[in-house]
Design an enzyme around this catalytic site. Structure first.
Site, PDB file in Angstrom:
ATOM      1  N   ASN A  58       5.397 -43.265 -62.891  1.00 23.44           N
ATOM      2  CA  ASN A  58       4.781 -42.359 -61.928  1.00 23.44           C
ATOM      3  C   ASN A  58       5.733 -42.281 -60.745  1.00 23.44           C
ATOM      4  O   ASN A  58       6.020 -43.307 -60.129  1.00 23.44           O
ATOM      5  CB  ASN A  58       3.414 -42.937 -61.511  1.00 23.44           C
ATOM      6  CG  ASN A  58       2.800 -42.198 -60.348  1.00 23.44           C
ATOM      7  OD1 ASN A  58       3.129 -41.048 -60.085  1.00 23.44           O
ATOM      8  ND2 ASN A  58       1.892 -42.848 -59.638  1.00 23.44           N
ATOM      9  N   GLY A  59       6.248 -41.089 -60.456  1.00 18.01           N
ATOM     10  CA  GLY A  59       7.187 -40.952 -59.337  1.00 18.01           C
ATOM     11  C   GLY A  59       8.357 -40.078 -59.734  1.00 18.01           C
ATOM     12  O   GLY A  59       8.305 -39.377 -60.749  1.00 18.01           O
ATOM     13  N   CYS A  96       0.289 -38.441 -61.621  1.00 19.02           N
ATOM     14  CA  CYS A  96       0.382 -39.223 -62.849  1.00 19.02           C
ATOM     15  C   CYS A  96      -0.505 -40.455 -62.701  1.00 19.02           C
ATOM     16  O   CYS A  96      -0.529 -41.093 -61.649  1.00 19.02           O
ATOM     17  CB  CYS A  96       1.797 -39.683 -63.188  1.00 19.02           C
ATOM     18  SG  CYS A  96       2.948 -38.338 -63.441  1.00 19.02           S
ATOM     19  N   TRP A 112       1.435 -35.525 -64.561  1.00 21.38           N
ATOM     20  CA  TRP A 112       1.575 -34.302 -63.768  1.00 21.38           C
ATOM     21  C   TRP A 112       3.076 -34.027 -63.738  1.00 21.38           C
ATOM     22  O   TRP A 112       3.841 -34.780 -63.146  1.00 21.38           O
ATOM     23  CB  TRP A 112       1.030 -34.524 -62.359  1.00 21.38           C
ATOM     24  CG  TRP A 112       1.014 -33.268 -61.545  1.00 21.38           C
ATOM     25  CD1 TRP A 112       0.050 -32.309 -61.517  1.00 21.38           C
ATOM     26  CD2 TRP A 112       2.017 -32.833 -60.612  1.00 21.38           C
ATOM     27  NE1 TRP A 112       0.395 -31.303 -60.649  1.00 21.38           N
ATOM     28  CE2 TRP A 112       1.598 -31.597 -60.082  1.00 21.38           C
ATOM     29  CE3 TRP A 112       3.234 -33.360 -60.195  1.00 21.38           C
ATOM     30  CZ2 TRP A 112       2.342 -30.893 -59.147  1.00 21.38           C
ATOM     31  CZ3 TRP A 112       3.984 -32.648 -59.259  1.00 21.38           C
ATOM     32  CH2 TRP A 112       3.534 -31.431 -58.741  1.00 21.38           C
ATOM     33  N   GLU A 146      -7.650 -22.999 -55.022  1.00 23.27           N
ATOM     34  CA  GLU A 146      -7.506 -24.147 -55.925  1.00 23.27           C
ATOM     35  C   GLU A 146      -8.410 -24.058 -57.142  1.00 23.27           C
ATOM     36  O   GLU A 146      -8.014 -24.408 -58.245  1.00 23.27           O
ATOM     37  CB  GLU A 146      -7.917 -25.441 -55.192  1.00 23.27           C
ATOM     38  CG  GLU A 146      -6.936 -25.946 -54.192  1.00 23.27           C
ATOM     39  CD  GLU A 146      -7.388 -27.287 -53.640  1.00 23.27           C
ATOM     40  OE1 GLU A 146      -6.714 -28.282 -53.886  1.00 23.27           O
ATOM     41  OE2 GLU A 146      -8.425 -27.345 -52.953  1.00 23.27           O
ATOM     42  N   ARG A 165      -5.392 -37.419 -61.488  1.00 25.30           N
ATOM     43  CA  ARG A 165      -4.032 -37.564 -60.962  1.00 25.30           C
ATOM     44  C   ARG A 165      -3.014 -36.698 -61.699  1.00 25.30           C
ATOM     45  O   ARG A 165      -1.838 -36.640 -61.329  1.00 25.30           O
ATOM     46  CB  ARG A 165      -3.588 -39.027 -61.058  1.00 25.30           C
ATOM     47  CG  ARG A 165      -4.474 -39.971 -60.287  1.00 25.30           C
ATOM     48  CD  ARG A 165      -4.010 -41.387 -60.472  1.00 25.30           C
ATOM     49  NE  ARG A 165      -2.699 -41.580 -59.883  1.00 25.30           N
ATOM     50  CZ  ARG A 165      -2.482 -41.893 -58.624  1.00 25.30           C
ATOM     51  NH1 ARG A 165      -3.499 -42.065 -57.804  1.00 25.30           N
ATOM     52  NH2 ARG A 165      -1.271 -42.047 -58.155  1.00 25.30           N
ATOM     53  N   GLU A 177      -9.458 -23.772 -44.691  1.00 27.02           N
ATOM     54  CA  GLU A 177      -9.961 -24.686 -45.717  1.00 27.02           C
ATOM     55  C   GLU A 177     -10.758 -23.921 -46.791  1.00 27.02           C
ATOM     56  O   GLU A 177     -10.638 -24.195 -47.985  1.00 27.02           O
ATOM     57  CB  GLU A 177     -10.821 -25.773 -45.048  1.00 27.02           C
ATOM     58  CG  GLU A 177     -11.500 -26.760 -45.968  1.00 27.02           C
ATOM     59  CD  GLU A 177     -10.553 -27.561 -46.877  1.00 27.02           C
ATOM     60  OE1 GLU A 177      -9.336 -27.498 -46.698  1.00 27.02           O
ATOM     61  OE2 GLU A 177     -11.063 -28.221 -47.797  1.00 27.02           O
ATOM     62  N   HIS A 182      -2.506  -8.156 -36.643  1.00 27.48           N
ATOM     63  CA  HIS A 182      -1.038  -8.197 -36.627  1.00 27.48           C
ATOM     64  C   HIS A 182      -0.447  -8.162 -38.031  1.00 27.48           C
ATOM     65  O   HIS A 182       0.702  -8.529 -38.222  1.00 27.48           O
ATOM     66  CB  HIS A 182      -0.563  -9.433 -35.863  1.00 27.48           C
ATOM     67  CG  HIS A 182      -1.051  -9.450 -34.451  1.00 27.48           C
ATOM     68  ND1 HIS A 182      -0.463  -8.731 -33.447  1.00 27.48           N
ATOM     69  CD2 HIS A 182      -2.131 -10.052 -33.896  1.00 27.48           C
ATOM     70  CE1 HIS A 182      -1.132  -8.905 -32.323  1.00 27.48           C
ATOM     71  NE2 HIS A 182      -2.156  -9.711 -32.573  1.00 27.48           N
ATOM     72  N   LYS A 191      -9.841 -23.811 -50.753  1.00 28.48           N
ATOM     73  CA  LYS A 191     -10.786 -24.188 -51.812  1.00 28.48           C
ATOM     74  C   LYS A 191     -10.856 -23.085 -52.862  1.00 28.48           C
ATOM     75  O   LYS A 191     -10.842 -23.360 -54.058  1.00 28.48           O
ATOM     76  CB  LYS A 191     -12.202 -24.437 -51.253  1.00 28.48           C
ATOM     77  CG  LYS A 191     -12.400 -25.682 -50.432  1.00 28.48           C
ATOM     78  CD  LYS A 191     -12.327 -26.984 -51.193  1.00 28.48           C
ATOM     79  CE  LYS A 191     -10.931 -27.526 -51.266  1.00 28.48           C
ATOM     80  NZ  LYS A 191     -10.497 -28.463 -50.277  1.00 28.48           N
ATOM     81  N   LYS A 235      -4.726 -34.926 -57.970  1.00 33.87           N
ATOM     82  CA  LYS A 235      -5.496 -35.373 -56.811  1.00 33.87           C
ATOM     83  C   LYS A 235      -4.611 -35.981 -55.738  1.00 33.87           C
ATOM     84  O   LYS A 235      -4.756 -35.698 -54.562  1.00 33.87           O
ATOM     85  CB  LYS A 235      -6.539 -36.393 -57.282  1.00 33.87           C
ATOM     86  CG  LYS A 235      -7.421 -36.936 -56.165  1.00 33.87           C
ATOM     87  CD  LYS A 235      -8.355 -35.870 -55.685  1.00 33.87           C
ATOM     88  CE  LYS A 235      -9.231 -36.324 -54.541  1.00 33.87           C
ATOM     89  NZ  LYS A 235      -9.799 -35.158 -53.831  1.00 33.87           N
TER      90      LYS A 235
END
Ligand code: M6R
Length: 611
Positions: free
Chosen positions: A99-100, A2, A73, A491, A27, A484, A507, A488, A606
């Site tokens: 925000n929170g 947010c 968000w 996302e 955000r 990573e 395995h 990417k 973010k």
């Protein structure tokens, strides 16, 4: 998560807030809204991105000199117009953004419901706002005092910002656990989740601390604690230019940030690494070198991409410094009962410096006597401030939700820290030490070489964009890079991707392999090379499509692969700084080819300031 913006002063508040919300959209972008205080208190909000709010307000009277804005968000309640912020109190006199997460909101909601309150949204924010209004009614007090009383009952994290129709010259804000910056202008004040909405108006800022309350008027800033004692605001100068937060001719922030990496890695090394003198100068490390060299154990704490940097750092630290390293997801660490000794050193890694889980994990380790080193990108952020010491990554503002340049900067800083400790401890010989300094020094130029692959990777992206799944495999230093690369892709392109140690594939994941599955190998020439060649053969034997990141001049893997991305040779310790870049480009171009908004992938934000 947010983004919040507020303004009070002689200018029109709405354009400032709107521009600020666009800068903070990274955000969260499920919905957005503004509350504008003129003669009336007007609230406008809309599901979707800020542009949709903007369209909906064309032709409306948005004249005001005080206002608050929010880009959301979603946590409590689906993304919708009614759950969007700002929320209005039952009487309509107060408007608030948040925000929170208010963890005890169900309890507060039950209390209010018993008193006859009803709610228009599913949010914890509306509950808190009505709780504040209820306190005000019962105590016959002002909004500021009601906020203070309410926050003493609140469990959770918040930045809240309120407007009161009866106090048109005042904005009230408070913080615990989520970021809040005040910009001090001439006869005006700004508030935001980070400095990006503020920098074009003023460089003088105050970072609000936990349990502090800010009362802003156009020409006055009062800072208090929750006990109503006045505090002296600590005014800092922002070291940030507007250009750094704009796209500068690129289509997206993500590609701009990928292309910035030769410079960001260079900036990270600049003034620190001196190959001629054979030195690494990092004051935060040097001043605490005894604690680091004598550490019984290093625990690295992080989330997401920063966790991948930590995992790679584990390999580097153990190899160079011979100190046992454990790598922890902050979200797990904070809820376990981890064994921490006073001789332990925590290295907390975070781009934003605001990740809620990482912050709480640090606090837990601190309580147990551990020494905390922060490796953080955002200067002045919460993690930078609560760490005992640290090193900034100096990658500049990272706006694209998918982390790219911050990751390579983290790897660069962590490698320098490991080299410095190893030199001090005597666990590295001089020739290897100098060789690694030279290798690090050469990285920015080699990254430029890798970036020349951009067009060919774009073609590769067209070829593989319709894949349903992908497997990313690597060994040793390249295993965290495989993780990573897979993150990417997930996302940005919403393709299901898994990262795995190449040898673990047998395995289980090998069962996924058929002629449709692209398998991305991170297979630069290193001490695992022969082993990974065998793993590639195993995939080929099952008709998997092999895409390999390989070192220049490698004719063996190139013949076995369907496609290759060739990077310059480098020592295996620093080669991941090169091998990750083709994977960033691949994810980016696949996301673009699929028509997605790569800077604002769905469901993400973010900085994850809620647990
Ligand atoms: O700001 P931080 O480095 O603490 O953030 C950690 C993660 O939230 C972050 O790396 C996230 O995984 C990114 N979206 C990865 O691209």
């Amino acid at each position: 998560m947010c983004g919040i913006v507020a303004y009070i002063g002689p200018r029109e508040a709405y354009p400032i807030i709107l521009k600020g919300l666009k800068r903070l959209e990274y955000r969260g972008y499920d919905s957005s809204g503004v509350a504008l205080l003129n003669k009336n208190l007007q609230v406008f909000k809309k599901k979707g991105k800020v542009a949709e709010l903007e369209d909906s307000l064309v032709g409306k009277d948005v004249h005001a000199h005080a206002g608050i804005g929010h880009t959301r968000w979603a946590t409590h309640g689906e993304p919708s117009d009614r759950n969007a912020h700002p929320h209005s109190s039952a009487s309509g006199r107060l408007a608030m953004i948040h925000n929170g997460i208010i963890e005890n909101y169900t309890q507060l909601k039950a209390e209010l419901t018993r008193k006859g309150y009803t709610f228009k949204s599913d949010t914890d924010t509306e509950v808190l706002l009505n709780f504040i209004e209820d306190i005000q009614k019962n105590n016959n007090c002002g909004t500021e005092e009601a906020v203070r009383i309410a926050l003493k009952r609140v469990v959770g994290a918040y930045v809240i910002v309120l407007l009161d129709r009866d106090q048109p010259d005042t904005v009230i804000a408070a913080r615990k656990g989520s970021p809040l910056v005040i910009g001090i202008g001439k006869g005006e004040h700004f508030l935001a989740s980070d400095a990006s909405p503020i920098i074009e108006y003023t460089k003088e800022v105050v970072y609000v601390n936990d349990y502090e309350l800010a009362i802003l008027k156009a020409d006055e800033l009062i800072l208090k604690n929750l006990g109503n004692e006045k505090l002296t605001p600590y005014i800092q100068k922002l070291d940030l230019e507007l250009a750094a937060i704009e796209k500068g001719g690129y289509d997206h922030f993500m590609i701009k940030e990928i292309f910035e990496q030769p410079d960001t890695i260079f900036d990270c090394l600049r003034g620190r690494l001196d190959v001629t003198k054979g030195t690494i100068t990092m004051a935060g490390i040097q001043n605490n070198i005894d604690k680091l060299t004598k550490a019984n154990r290093i625990i690295m704490i992080a989330c997401g991409t920063s966790w991948h940097a930590a995992l790679l750092a584990e390999y580097v630290f153990e190899e160079l410094c011979r100190i046992p390293v454990e790598v922890e997801y902050a979200s797990e660490f904070r809820y376990r009962n981890p064994v921490i000794h006073p001789g332990d050193v925590i290295i907390a890694i975070s781009q934003s410096g605001e990740t809620a889980d990482t912050i709480v994990a640090i606090e837990k380790a601190k309580e147990n006597g551990a020494f905390i080193m922060g490796v953080v990108n955002v200067v002045g952020s919460s993690i930078a401030r609560i760490s005992h010491a640290g090193a900034y990554t100096h990658a500049g503002p990272e706006i694209g939700v998918a982390s790219t340049k911050a990751f390579t900067a983290q790897l660069t800083v962590l490698t320098m820290i490991a080299l410095k400790i190893a030199k001090e401890k005597g666990t590295i010989d001089q020739s290897r030490y100098i060789h690694l300094l030279e290798e690090l020094h050469a990285i920015p130029e080699k990254v430029k070489e890798v970036l020349k692959l951009s067009d060919s990777i774009k073609r590769l992206a067209d070829k593989y964009k319709d894949a349903k799944d992908a497997l990313y495999l690597g060994r040793g230093y390249n295993f965290p890079i495989a993780l990573e690369g897979a993150l990417k892709l997930k996302e940005i392109s919403y393709i299901h991707a898994e990262g795995y140690p190449a040898a673990e594939m047998k395995h289980g994941p090998i069962a996924l392999v058929d002629e449709h599955l692209p398998v991305v190998f991170v297979a630069t020439r290193d001490s695992y090379y022969e082993k990974i060649v065998s793993n590639i053969q195993e995939i080929k034997a099952r008709k998997g499509k092999v895409i390999a990141v390989i070192s220049k001049g490698d004719d063996v893997i190139s013949k076995m692969s369907d496609d290759t991305m060739i990077v310059p040779e480098a020592d295996e310790l620093v080669a991941p700084l090169l091998s990750v870049i083709p994977l960033q480009l691949l994810a980016y171009y696949i996301g673009v080819a699929k028509g997605y908004d790569v800077d604002k992938p769905r469901n993400l934000a973010k900085s994850v300031t809620v647990e």
